[in-house]
Design an enzyme around this catalytic site. Sequence first.
Site, PDB file in Angstrom:
ATOM      1  N   TYR A   1       0.828  -1.211   0.000  1.00 46.35           N
ATOM      2  CA  TYR A   1       0.000   0.000   0.000  1.00 46.35           C
ATOM      3  C   TYR A   1       0.866   1.266   0.000  1.00 46.35           C
ATOM      4  O   TYR A   1       0.349   2.351  -0.238  1.00 46.35           O
ATOM      5  CB  TYR A   1      -0.913   0.055   1.222  1.00 46.35           C
ATOM      6  CG  TYR A   1      -1.894  -1.071   1.379  1.00 46.35           C
ATOM      7  CD1 TYR A   1      -2.133  -1.990   0.361  1.00 46.35           C
ATOM      8  CD2 TYR A   1      -2.594  -1.230   2.564  1.00 46.35           C
ATOM      9  CE1 TYR A   1      -3.035  -3.029   0.519  1.00 46.35           C
ATOM     10  CE2 TYR A   1      -3.499  -2.259   2.737  1.00 46.35           C
ATOM     11  CZ  TYR A   1      -3.713  -3.159   1.722  1.00 46.35           C
ATOM     12  OH  TYR A   1      -4.606  -4.185   1.908  1.00 46.35           O
TER      13      TYR A   1
ATOM     14  N   HIS B   1       0.735 -11.727   2.397  1.00 49.68           N
ATOM     15  CA  HIS B   1      -0.299 -11.033   1.635  1.00 49.68           C
ATOM     16  C   HIS B   1      -0.980 -11.944   0.611  1.00 49.68           C
ATOM     17  O   HIS B   1      -2.206 -11.975   0.507  1.00 49.68           O
ATOM     18  CB  HIS B   1       0.304  -9.825   0.921  1.00 49.68           C
ATOM     19  CG  HIS B   1      -0.694  -8.770   0.600  1.00 49.68           C
ATOM     20  ND1 HIS B   1      -0.402  -7.426   0.676  1.00 49.68           N
ATOM     21  CD2 HIS B   1      -1.978  -8.841   0.189  1.00 49.68           C
ATOM     22  CE1 HIS B   1      -1.485  -6.723   0.325  1.00 49.68           C
ATOM     23  NE2 HIS B   1      -2.446  -7.558   0.016  1.00 49.68           N
TER      24      HIS B   1
END
Length: 257
Positions: free
Chosen positions: A36, A94
């Site tokens: 991010y 992730h």
Amino acid sequence: MDLPPVGLGTMGIDDPETVSLALELGYRHLDTARIYDNEAVVGEGLARSAVDRDEVTLATKLWVDDLAREDVAPAARRSAARLDVEEIDLLYVHRPYEPYDPVETIGALADLHEEGLIDAVGVSNFEPAELDAAIETLADRGLTLAAHQTELHPLWYRPELLEHARKHGYTVVAYSPLAGGEAGSVDALVDIADRHGVSPATVSLAWVRSKEPTVAIPKASSEPHLRANLAATDLTLRPEEIDAIDSIERTVELYPE
């Protein structure tokens, strides 16, 4: 983990004040990720807040190029440095892409738990067989899986993942619980929202929370939306309303593999 029913998803948030405001309003679970590119933003928002660090569950994720065993620890340390914390409460894999290996990658995360850099291990976007392998590897080290983060909303629902969580005793963390803003265009959600005098987004969050053991991490930036997402915990859907949402023909996966 004992996660609150609604946390803050931070993908796309680039202002520390948004994070500080969320904490001021009552959020106690912050979710970010290396990919991010805002771990420093989240960390700064936490540092600016008057909320005690021990009251907040801070979660981040290792991206796919940091999953080889020798890369896990350096990547986790870099995340902790960007977040400006001594310990990461919850560290996820992730996505289980190469070079992910359940024994090597999860084993390296277990090492970090023993060291004290991370408090709990999570995974994200896993399939049941991949979950089984991660759970087995953690069990070999005397640990349990804390959470599985997965896309979950009224337009994308996989009951088998929830059943797996119930069987093995970990939390499902639902990302994109508002269906990418599509909740307001779904007739079933609109009808239920009208009945309760709330928004379709509130109904969407209430439905996600009904799927125990699930918590939600909607992203929000404005104070009205931050408040509204927290207030969604006040709504409890009736069984027939949950059934009506369950029966929606699902067609929207926002983040396919």
